[in-house]
Scaffold this motif. Structure first.
Motif, PDB file in Angstrom:
ATOM      1  N   GLY A   1      48.007  54.436  38.579  1.00 25.86           N
ATOM      2  CA  GLY A   1      48.360  53.860  39.874  1.00 25.86           C
ATOM      3  C   GLY A   1      47.649  52.538  40.102  1.00 25.86           C
ATOM      4  O   GLY A   1      48.235  51.561  40.556  1.00 25.86           O
ATOM      5  N   LEU A   2      46.370  52.514  39.733  1.00 28.46           N
ATOM      6  CA  LEU A   2      45.586  51.286  39.899  1.00 28.46           C
ATOM      7  C   LEU A   2      46.153  50.162  39.037  1.00 28.46           C
ATOM      8  O   LEU A   2      46.217  49.007  39.463  1.00 28.46           O
ATOM      9  N   GLN A   3      46.573  50.500  37.843  1.00 32.81           N
ATOM     10  CA  GLN A   3      47.118  49.471  36.967  1.00 32.81           C
ATOM     11  C   GLN A   3      48.378  48.871  37.552  1.00 32.81           C
ATOM     12  O   GLN A   3      48.604  47.663  37.474  1.00 32.81           O
ATOM     13  N   GLU A   4      49.194  49.754  38.176  1.00 33.95           N
ATOM     14  CA  GLU A   4      50.411  49.227  38.794  1.00 33.95           C
ATOM     15  C   GLU A   4      50.079  48.313  39.957  1.00 33.95           C
ATOM     16  O   GLU A   4      50.723  47.288  40.163  1.00 33.95           O
ATOM     17  N   ILE A   5      49.060  48.679  40.714  1.00 38.71           N
ATOM     18  CA  ILE A   5      48.643  47.839  41.833  1.00 38.71           C
ATOM     19  C   ILE A   5      48.148  46.499  41.310  1.00 38.71           C
ATOM     20  O   ILE A   5      48.407  45.436  41.890  1.00 38.71           O
ATOM     21  N   GLU A   6      47.437  46.568  40.181  1.00 40.42           N
ATOM     22  CA  GLU A   6      46.916  45.333  39.592  1.00 40.42           C
ATOM     23  C   GLU A   6      48.055  44.413  39.191  1.00 40.42           C
ATOM     24  O   GLU A   6      47.985  43.200  39.360  1.00 40.42           O
TER      25      GLU A   6
ATOM     26  N   ASN B   1      52.272  60.693  42.745  1.00 44.94           N
ATOM     27  CA  ASN B   1      52.604  59.276  42.615  1.00 44.94           C
ATOM     28  C   ASN B   1      51.567  58.427  43.337  1.00 44.94           C
ATOM     29  O   ASN B   1      51.747  58.027  44.487  1.00 44.94           O
TER      30      ASN B   1
ATOM     31  N   SER C   1      50.371  55.318  42.752  1.00 42.40           N
ATOM     32  CA  SER C   1      50.602  53.898  43.044  1.00 42.40           C
ATOM     33  C   SER C   1      51.445  53.745  44.290  1.00 42.40           C
ATOM     34  O   SER C   1      51.234  52.826  45.087  1.00 42.40           O
ATOM     35  N   GLN C   2      52.385  54.678  44.477  1.00 36.98           N
ATOM     36  CA  GLN C   2      53.196  54.587  45.689  1.00 36.98           C
ATOM     37  C   GLN C   2      52.343  54.795  46.928  1.00 36.98           C
ATOM     38  O   GLN C   2      52.488  54.086  47.926  1.00 36.98           O
TER      39      GLN C   2
ATOM     40  N   ALA D   1      50.234  51.674  47.467  1.00 38.34           N
ATOM     41  CA  ALA D   1      51.076  50.570  47.927  1.00 38.34           C
ATOM     42  C   ALA D   1      51.471  50.775  49.391  1.00 38.34           C
ATOM     43  O   ALA D   1      51.476  49.832  50.189  1.00 38.34           O
TER      44      ALA D   1
END
Lengths: 310, 348
Positions: B70-75, B280, B282-283, B286
């Motif tokens: 999730g953190l990677q997606e935020i990054e 989920n 990252s969701q 976000a």
């Protein structure tokens, strides 16, 4: 429910779960009989687990992996003995420092080699090595004589170490160094060298115990996979009154209760789970209380030895 | 000479202590001013630096790993992220404070162990945002929560209910089991919903629950799974992170069907995995960032299958068509409100 097959499975589980403890306690007894408290056992186990896993993963050979894991454990005791015996530092502090270092070191190296992925690398665990004829014995045959090579080795080493410690000259030397190092030195036994050798043996067995976890049991390495088993082995050393065979019994007791508590939970017994998780530790503590921590403790345990002292 | 040596050692240790910022795992230290800050597209946004505290290791292939993904997606969305692993409960306040006094705008804790710390630290840093994923504070009423805190107490149990349905349908011996780590509210709700879901399909089914007491011991997980399998279970589920890896391995060894948790774990058991209960992250993150931007950040959020915060992964090859179809129906039922799994989070 409580049929023969239940007990066979329970006992088999007991042997599996107690093997790292048997290795650890046996090695620790030798070190402590020589007068050195090896708190770093947990770190040696963890290092052994890590090295054995990596070596088997790279070479494909379980034997080489186990050997390297054991050797890593043995070699890692050298700085510990250097600090704790030669430099006369507090052995407990040195041991705990070492454990913390090993946690960080193995975690770091593991991540450096393997990275982070959802599918972590795994190895084929050691296959079972059933002993023909003996494994036909009802109950015990299935439970004990169908295990893998390391389980047999642990029991063999426990009994062998008891024999060496109590019946041989080498054992006498080790015990002398732990009871009265000054008298031993006067009799011509090198205290430093005996302690070095005993610690190496403890590290060797600690490494073997750790190797068992990754190579024979779980098939993976995870940070902190030893989960305190080294410390439990220390308690079992005391429970076993520094006698490897009694300690073997203590380790098996712990393994039995731990195996039992999981199965009891599965049987939906209406007791809070905390009771079950606590049970093995409580049993060990109670046993130590009942059996009494008597004068079996090596008299010079943990005492710094000054060669030129008075 | 000895004094110089001692002084040098003391300075080195102090430096090491400070850079470790209280965490016992491998960490990236919270830099007060990191030169590689990536400015997000909406550079007018309030959030630029995001930090996360994890209770375990990102290599656990489950709970913590999903947070890491999730953190990677935020990054990738343009934020600067950092994280600390293996934060013990009694260190969490220190780590929260360290991040909050640094340059971080949104500080997150991934797990129920971070609630108390967030409540303690948030009032001291009113311009920072604190978000804990896992469960909600139990002894504080929602209106009394600090304005800069938010909690996600997502309905994992909805997913557990569906998994119970799947497990019951796939079981031939009518004995199934679930292995847990520690009985937090969310975990207990999972055990009960798993059982309820299973009983909704087969009322006479026998469901065993083992709580190992640890999320980090795969050897224990393996033994727990062996206990269930030897007791007659032919489908086993785990909800215990790294311990669960042992559960999955045991099921692969004994060729028993298994359900996973935390993410898509089908690769760990390609022939035995039925499906997994996914979270989920990252969701959720976000969403929270969006709320901060909109000024609607706060309170307790309870998302579930309907909102996509909890999801069931694709079904593995071991899963029968019929089971998959039934499971989809149940998911749809929960989403549109016709099926309501009971939430029992106090005892099992």
């Amino acid at each position: 429910m409580l049929s023969g097959s239940f007990f066979a499975a329970l006992l088999a589980s007991m042997f599996r779960m107690s093997t790292p403890l048997v290795f650890g306690a046996t090695g620790e007894i030798v070190a402590e009989r020589a007068g050195v408290i090896n708190i770093g056992l947990e770190g040696q186990m963890l290092l052994g687990a890590f090295v054995a896993f990596c070596v088997q993963f790279t070479t494909g050979s379980a034997t080489v992996g186990i050997l390297c894991g054991a050797l890593a454990g043995a070699v890692s005791t050298l700085p510990l003995t250097g600090l704790g015996v030669c430099r006369r530092q507090n052995q407990s502090v040195v041991g705990i420092m070492f454990n913390i270092l090993m946690v960080g070191l193995t975690s770091y190296l593991y991540r450096a080699f393997f990275g982070v992925a959802l599918t972590a690398p795994s190895i084929q665990t050691l296959p079972a090595l059933p002993i023909p004829l003996l494994n036909r014995i009802p109950l015990l045959g299935e439970a004990l004589f169908s295990q893998n090579a390391l389980v047999y080795l642990s029991i063999f080493l426990a009994i062998g170490t008891w024999f060496v410690l109590s019946k041989t000259m080498l054992g006498l030397r080790i015990r002398a160094v732990g009871e009265n190092p000054r008298a031993a030195q006067a009799a011509g036994i090198s205290v430093i060298r005996t302690r070095l050798g005993s610690m190496c043996f403890a590290g060797l067995l600690g490494g073997l115990g750790g190797s068992f976890l990754t190579v024979a049991y779980v098939g993976r390495f995870m940070d902190g996979i030893t989960s305190g088993r080294g410390y439990i082995a220390l308690a079992i050393t005391i429970l076993g009154r520094w006698n490897p065979v009694v300690a073997l019994g203590g380790a098996l007791l712990f393994g039995l209760v731990d195996a039992f508590q999981l199965r009891a939970q599965a049987m939906s017994v209406p007791i809070p789970y905390q009771f079950f998780v606590m049970l093995p530790y409580a049993v060990v503590l109670l046993s130590i209380l009942l059996m009494g921590r008597n004068s079996s403790e090596p008299k010079a345990l943990g005492d710094p030895y000054e060669k030129e002292g008075r | 000479m000895k004094k110089v040596y001692a002084l040098f050692l003391a300075l080195t240790l102090t430096a090491a202590l400070l850079s470790g910022c209280g965490g016992t795992g491998t960490t990236t230290p919270p830099a007060g001013d990191s030169g590689d800050k990536e400015a997000p597209e909406e550079s007018a946004g309030k959030i630029q630096n995001v930090a996360m505290l994890l209770p375990g290791l990102i290599s656990d292939q489950s709970w913590n790993y999903s947070a890491y993904l999730g953190l990677q997606e935020i990054e990738e969305m343009g934020y600067h992220v950092e994280y600390t692993e293996s934060v013990e409960q009694n260190d969490s306040e220190t780590v929260f404070r360290t991040y909050a006094s640094g340059d971080f705008d949104l500080i997150m804790g991934h797990g129920y162990s971070f609630i108390d710390a967030s409540l303690a630290v948030a009032p001291a840093f009113p311009e920072k945002y604190f978000y804990v994923y896992g469960t909600a504070p139990t002894d504080v009423a929602e209106e009394d929560l600090p304005a800069n805190t938010a909690y996600s107490y997502n309905k994992e149990y909805e997913g557990a209910y569906v998994c119970g349905v799947v497990a019951a349908m796939e079981s031939e011996s009518n004995k199934i089991g679930i292995v847990g780590g520690a009985p937090s509210n969310a975990q207990i709700a999972n055990y009960n919903a798993f059982r309820e879901g299973a009983q909704s399909v087969k009322p006479e089914i026998d469901v065993s629950i083992i709580v190992t007491g640890t999320f980090d011991d795969p050897a224990k997980g393996k033994e727990a799974a062996y206990s269930l399998i030897e007791g007659g279970c032919d489908v086993v589920m785990h909800v215990c992170d790294a311990t669960g890896t042992g559960v999955i391995d045991a099921c692969v060894e004994r060729n028993v069907k298994v359900l996973g948790y935390g993410g898509d774990q089908r690769d760990l058991a390609p022939d035995q995995m039925l499906c997994c209960l996914g979270v989920n992250i990252s969701q959720c993150i976000a969403d929270q960032i969006e709320k901060i931007e909109n000024g609607t950040f706060s309170g307790v959020q309870r998302d579930g299958l309907a909102e996509g915060a909890i999801y069931i992964t694709e079904f593995g090859t071991a899963c029968a068509e019929e089971t998959a179809t039934k499971a989809q129906e149940v998911i749809q039922g929960i989403v549109d409100g016709s099926i309501v799994p009971t939430e029992v989070s106090t005892e099992y």
